[in-house]
Design an enzyme around this catalytic site. Structure first.
Site, PDB file in Angstrom:
ATOM      1  N   THR A 196       0.673  -4.130   1.906  1.00 48.78           N
ATOM      2  CA  THR A 196       0.730  -2.664   1.822  1.00 48.78           C
ATOM      3  C   THR A 196      -0.227  -2.115   0.761  1.00 48.78           C
ATOM      4  O   THR A 196      -0.709  -0.991   0.883  1.00 48.78           O
ATOM      5  CB  THR A 196       2.165  -2.171   1.542  1.00 48.78           C
ATOM      6  OG1 THR A 196       2.583  -2.622   0.255  1.00 48.78           O
ATOM      7  CG2 THR A 196       3.135  -2.677   2.602  1.00 48.78           C
ATOM      8  N   LEU A 242       0.756   2.621   1.661  1.00 44.26           N
ATOM      9  CA  LEU A 242       1.473   3.019   2.876  1.00 44.26           C
ATOM     10  C   LEU A 242       2.414   1.874   3.257  1.00 44.26           C
ATOM     11  O   LEU A 242       2.075   0.992   4.057  1.00 44.26           O
ATOM     12  CB  LEU A 242       0.454   3.275   3.993  1.00 44.26           C
ATOM     13  CG  LEU A 242       0.873   4.156   5.169  1.00 44.26           C
ATOM     14  CD1 LEU A 242       1.466   5.479   4.713  1.00 44.26           C
ATOM     15  CD2 LEU A 242      -0.300   4.402   6.092  1.00 44.26           C
ATOM     16  N   HIS A 243       3.570   1.809   2.627  1.00 47.64           N
ATOM     17  CA  HIS A 243       4.452   0.640   2.784  1.00 47.64           C
ATOM     18  C   HIS A 243       5.101   0.569   4.179  1.00 47.64           C
ATOM     19  O   HIS A 243       4.626  -0.124   5.060  1.00 47.64           O
ATOM     20  CB  HIS A 243       5.573   0.701   1.730  1.00 47.64           C
ATOM     21  CG  HIS A 243       5.112   0.600   0.320  1.00 47.64           C
ATOM     22  ND1 HIS A 243       4.389  -0.462  -0.197  1.00 47.64           N
ATOM     23  CD2 HIS A 243       5.293   1.449  -0.720  1.00 47.64           C
ATOM     24  CE1 HIS A 243       4.162  -0.270  -1.486  1.00 47.64           C
ATOM     25  NE2 HIS A 243       4.697   0.882  -1.836  1.00 47.64           N
ATOM     26  N   ASP A 244       6.182   1.286   4.372  1.00 43.61           N
ATOM     27  CA  ASP A 244       7.010   1.109   5.582  1.00 43.61           C
ATOM     28  C   ASP A 244       6.289   1.356   6.904  1.00 43.61           C
ATOM     29  O   ASP A 244       6.537   0.646   7.892  1.00 43.61           O
ATOM     30  CB  ASP A 244       8.242   2.035   5.509  1.00 43.61           C
ATOM     31  CG  ASP A 244       9.165   1.651   4.366  1.00 43.61           C
ATOM     32  OD1 ASP A 244       9.959   2.506   3.937  1.00 43.61           O
ATOM     33  OD2 ASP A 244       9.084   0.496   3.884  1.00 43.61           O
TER      34      ASP A 244
END
Ligand code: RIB
Ligand code: CA
Length: 319
Positions: A196, A242-244
């Site tokens: 991420t 922008l993780h999830d």
């Protein structure tokens, strides 16, 4: 083309919301349910936020099942970058939709058991602490037969942690749950900080995402306004990781990602390294690999992917 049956386990959360909004306009995915959990915010708030995002995205058809009120053993630690209400202080209307009366754990057990009995398999997308799935696996381990794979955001392998020196928030928030899931025998795709941190949502991307996203653009801009960590020393640029949303991008555009298999262990006893995820890349443990860890991401390709998906909110609703 048969849609991929998925369950989205999450703790909205700004990036969870972007992941949900992307999944909502992706007919390749059959979203069987959303299972909020205590994570970024207390459960009551993550449930409310999930309901609000369903209404924002026009997907009140998707059932929401409230999950675990707190981690398996540890005190909740909550997120730090999502604003006071967990959705960047957006002023979304009170949700009309309510959560189902059935709990997330019962929903997971019933749905995954039925899938297993029918020879079907469901993909579980975990965007927060994995308490719900861990408790379901502890209550009925056979549900693993109904799981295609778990695609999860969490952990840090060659990267330092983002909440402690060693550990990433989702795993740290419930390390025992992560240990249960990684030890359960289900196959896991791990989108950790290693992945991420390669995709920064920069101020220019925020402007682009808002510009293309039609009827959700104003709220999306409010959501993302909180996302700039402004920590160039750490991330090498403005913006926030922008993780999830990468979990959804992985399902829909796997060619943008490279993975490496490893056996993953979760530290759940040492306070110093609590929640650390350790990868046995070369079989030193003598145990079979249990995860595909994402090591490389085509960041530009991913941003293009999200721009195209979010632009679907600008299109006239298909009659
Ligand atoms: O460490 C990032 C993760 O923690 C993301 O899932 C974010 O929503 C927070 O839950
Ligand atoms: Ca999350």
């Amino acid at each position: 083309m048969t849609a991929i049956p998925i369950i989205i386990d999450c703790d909205p959360g700004i990036d969870d919301a972007i992941a949900l909004l992307t999944a909502f306009v992706s007919p390749e995915l059959e979203i069987l349910g959303i299972t909020p959990v205590c994570g970024n915010q207390p459960l009551e708030r993550t449930v409310r936020n999930a309901l609000q995002v369903c209404e924002l995205g026009g997907r009140t058809d998707i059932p929401v099942y409230a999950g675990c009120f707190r981690p398996m053993f540890r005190e909740p630690i909550y997120g730090q970058f999502h604003g006071k209400n967990g959705l960047g202080n957006t002023t979304l209307p009170e949700p009309i939709k309510t959560a189902e009366s059935k709990s997330a754990v019962d929903f997971l057990i019933e749905t995954l058991s039925a899938a297993g009995n029918e020879g079907k398999r469901i993909t579980i997308c975990c965007l927060g602490p994995m308490t719900n799935l861990a408790v379901a696996l502890r209550m009925k381990p056979q549900i693993a037969e109904g799981i295609e794979r778990v695609v999860m955001m969490g952990g840090a392998y060659r990267e330092p942690g983002n909440r402690t020196m060693t550990s990433e928030f989702n795993v740290l928030a419930d390390p025992h749950a992560a240990h249960v899931v990684f030890s359960s025998g289900v196959q896991i795709v791990a989108l950790a900080l290693d992945a991420t941190h390669q995709v920064m949502l920069k101020p220019e991307h925020v402007a682009q995402f808002s510009e293309v996203s039609g009827r959700i653009s104003e709220t999306l801009a409010e959501l993302m306004a909180f996302w700039d960590r402004n920590d160039v020393r750490r991330y090498g640029s403005r913006g926030g990781p922008l993780h999830d949303p990468l979990v959804i991008a992985y399902l829909l555009a796997p060619g943008l990602f490279k993975t490496q298999r490893a056996r993953v262990f979760v530290e759940h006893e040492s306070e110093l390294c609590m929640g650390q995820t350790i990868a046995d890349w070369y079989g030193k443990s003598g145990l079979e690999p249990n995860a595909d860890i994402v090591t490389r991401v085509d960041a530009e390709g991913v941003i293009e992917f999200f721009l195209e998906r979010l632009s679907r909110y600008a299109e006239k609703a298909v009659a």
